[in-house]
Design an enzyme around this catalytic site. Structure first.
Site: not given
Lengths: 398, 364
Positions: A127, A129, A244, A384-385
């Site tokens: 939980g 976003s 990791e 990715n931004e």
């Protein structure tokens, strides 16, 4: 310089490979290979087979009942699993919450929750976003207000993967609005059966149902379900995010998808000639294959660093970008290799007993849906931004 | 698995770096590149004394290296300082061909920096295809005469001999031709340095190796060249990377360092991750020199393709991010960018090698 695994690591790889071959149920592997949806039972079945072998907790230290494997062995294990089309081990309990509890949880929490996330008692979901907190996670608003021995939780989480199956959810909640947004966040464990919790499915563009909204209305959570200290949750969450992740690039999965694509392109014919001999299509396949070859070495370089005790740097973000772009390119090429047959929406063609028309070649009747589903990979886990921001920030330092 | 170089190779890299830092300013290199002989003979000999050339040859040929990783270490260092000396053209490419043909004196002189040879293989209209050979060799035994033309032969002027590919009735063969027996027309290349168009008109040639074995020998030379060029390109990218990062930190517009602008941050991130991919490609190619057959050939093609693609990205993006200053002859960056782009025009560009990768995949 030595690009090869050691003899011991190679023997380990063989051991893993043959064990998977003998123990992975064929029907489950076929579903994964054909991108058919897995049921909760499928996933739990495989989880318990791994648990019996002692490999479910492959990433855990020995003191918590893990294998104690180093990064290289974990990587080999993950790659073999992916290449053999084993269902992925769901990360929410084992890879995300587990390490946080080991580091920041109380002894009671460790003793209670860790075994239960292994034996199938607790299916965990995440939980984090919220509708207003995507890439900017720290702006989350779901509130937990202390009331005696309980927190009262109100708010809404979203994009909760497989929350429909979950017994438990670990949440980031706001316990203070003072100071910086990061400073008022706490890490809370919540039983999904608590009154006031409602799970609403979100149907995705591929027609799939893997994500949900989770609504909290006056949900009472015992204070002993707080992990660590109040208002320190951001630190724990960050630890979890930077923990990791040797398989972030998904080399094994992409190699498997590439093999499948090559077979498909060789069997699809236009004017009697295999698509793989179309120069333009062949060039696109070659480009992604070369990117993947390079990424495999990049990934091994990062792994060798990790094995030597190095902390993950901007390379993790690089691998996330490369891995997801390659994965997306492969789903795009697979869709395009199918021609008109990619248009048929017949996911049920994967199921036993189906006797409707098979429009696409066997195992490829879900390819367009998979293509659309994979648009998520460059969005989730830090878009990715965001990864590009991280890379430049770490290297240029502004 | 171990991605660190041996101590010997690290020391070699340090030695080269120290020499170049102290003695090889870019301005002198640029000036030398624009007139005969196109390089600085004193530096070429100086580097030979340091063992730079010996590192490219195995012990049985009089060197102390010769493995893929030796070649990569040397050329990455040369690339970092934009060295324009004929280490690849005059030594790494011809040396092993002469060694295989039993010309051990020539090889000894090459390693000492006392002799230079030039490979004249590519012909006009071959567009990188080394098997496209119209030059003919007529004769038998030791005595052949060669007729034809060769294009863009690097550092041909002043060399001690040409290795020329020509067609015989057995296929392609390589011949040693004396410098006095060929006609040269020399010019400067875009990135600095000299090259020549070569005409042979009944030039006497001595067969090197077996008649008909030329194509395989050329392919071997191509693999060495691809590795050397790719490692050099990686060294160039490293320097461009440092220059660009520094520029993003210090150049101010609208009152802030331009590295604060997200549009540039994202372009930078893309460049940085592609440079890591280029490094992986070079490691893969270095390792592949110890392999053989189609496996090695595919990796070499994949590497040269990657270097061509990424080299263009790095050259273009770095100039764009530097703005106007990146366009000037005075500023170092442009010289690095030019060499990086021209590397794509040597021994097959990205399109050539992508097509080759596809072809080799069919055979596999």
């Amino acid at each position: 310089m030595d690009l090869n695994f050691t003899q011991e690591e190679l023997a380990f790889r063989d051991e893993v490979r043959s064990w998977i071959r003998e123990n992975l149920p064929e029907d489950i592997a076929t579903k994964v290979r054909h991108d058919a949806p897995l049921s909760k039972d499928d996933m739990l079945k495989w989880q318990l087979i791994l648990h019996d072998k002692g490999w479910l907790t492959y990433s855990w230290p020995a003191e918590f009942g893990g294998t104690g494997w180093g990064p290289v062995k974990q990587f080999i294990f993950e790659e073999e699993m992916a290449y053999a089309c084993a269902p992925r081990i769901l990360p929410f309990g084992l890879r995300m919450l587990g390490p946080v509890l080991m580091k920041f949880g109380s002894k009671e929490q460790q003793d209670y929750y860790l075994p239960r996330m292994c034996d199938g008692t607790h299916w965990w979901c995440q939980g984090y976003s919220e509708p207003g907190a995507g890439s900017d996670l720290a702006s989350l608003k779901t509130a937990a207000v202390r009331d005696g021995d309980h927190y009262i939780v109100n708010g809404q989480k979203t994009w909760t993967t497989l929350g429909q199956h979950a017994d438990m959810i670990f949440c980031l909640v706001r316990t203070s609005t003072e100071g910086k947004p990061q400073e008022g966040i706490s890490f809370l464990l919540i039983d999904m059966k608590t009154p006031g919790i409602e799970v609403r499915p979100i149907q995705t563009i591929d027609g799939g149902r893997e994500v949900n909204e989770v609504w909290f209305t006056d949900v009472k959570v015992p204070v002993e379900n707080l992990v660590g200290e109040e208002n320190r949750g951001w630190t724990y969450a960050k630890y979890l995010l930077t923990h990791e992740r040797t398989n972030i690039a998904g080399v094994g999965k992409s190699n498997q998808e590439l093999d499948r694509l090559k077979e498909l392109a060789a069997s699809q014919k236009r004017g009697g000639k295999p698509l793989s001999e179309d120069p333009y299509f062949a060039a696109r396949m070659a480009k992604v294959e070369i990117d993947l070859m390079n990424m495999e070495i990049t990934n091994l370089r990062v792994l060798a660093q990790a094995e030597a005790g190095g902390a993950p740097g901007p390379e993790s973000s690089m691998l996330k970008i490369l891995g997801t772009e390659i994965e997306q390119e492969l789903t795009d090429l697979t869709r395009r290799a199918l021609g008109s047959s990619a248009r048929a929406l017949t996911p049920e063609a994967n199921e036993t007993g189906y006797n409707g028309p098979h429009v696409a070649p066997e195992g490829f009747n879900n390819a367009s849906a998979v293509y659309f589903n994979h648009r998520k990979t460059t969005i989730y886990g830090g878009s990715n931004e965001i990864q590009k921001n991280i890379i430049t920030k770490m290297i240029v330092g502004l | 698995m171990d991605f660190t170089h041996t101590e010997t190779r690290r020391m070699l890299a340090d030695t080269i770096d120290r020499y170049l830092r102290d003695k090889y300013p870019l301005a002198a290199r640029v000036e030398a590149g624009n007139a005969e002989p196109g390089y600085q003979p004193a530096h070429y000999e100086g580097m030979a004394e340091l063992g730079v050339i010996a590192a490219l040859f195995p012990e049985d040929q009089g060197g102390f290296g010769g493995e893929g990783f030796d070649i990569a270490v040397v050329f990455e260092e040369l690339g970092k300082r934009l060295v324009n000396e004929p280490v690849m053209d005059s030594a790494l490419i011809p040396g092993p061909i002469l060694a295989a043909a039993g010309q051990s004196d020539a090889v000894e002189n090459i390693i000492a920096g006392a002799a230079r040879y030039a490979l004249a293989a590519e012909e006009p209209q071959a567009l990188y295809d080394l098997d496209h050979v119209e030059t003919t060799a007529e004769g038998a035994g030791d005595s052949f005469t060669l007729t034809g033309t060769k294009t863009v032969v690097k550092y041909a002027g002043g060399c001690d001999g040409f290795i020329v590919s020509a067609r015989t009735d057995k296929g392609i063969a390589l011949f040693l031709v004396a410098p006095g027996d060929v006609a040269l027309r020399s010019y400067t290349t875009v990135e600095g340095g000299r090259a020549s168009e070569i005409t042979l008109d009944g030039a006497p040639g001595t067969l090197l190796g077996e008649d008909g074995a030329g194509a395989a020998m050329l392919q071997d030379a191509a693999d060495r060249a691809i590795l050397a060029l790719s490692a050099e390109a990686l060294g160039i990218m490293q320097t461009i990377r440092e220059m660009t990062i520094e520029y993003l930190r210090t150049r101010k517009q609208f009152g802030v360092p331009i590295g604060k602008f997200q549009a540039l941050q994202h372009r930078t991130a893309e460049m940085l991750l592609e440079i890591e991919q280029a490094r992986s490609a070079v490691i893969n190619a270095s390792n592949a020199m110890g392999l053989s057959g189609a496996e090695r050939a595919r990796i070499m093609a994949a590497t040269k393709y990657s270097i061509g693609r990424i080299g263009r990205l790095v050259a273009e993006e770095s100039i764009q991010m530097h703005g106007g200053i990146g366009m000037t002859w005075e500023y170092d960056l442009g010289h690095y960018a030019k060499r990086l782009i021209m590397i794509d025009h040597e021994w097959g560009d990205q399109d050539f090698h992508l097509a080759r990768f596809v072809e080799l995949g069919k055979a596999a």
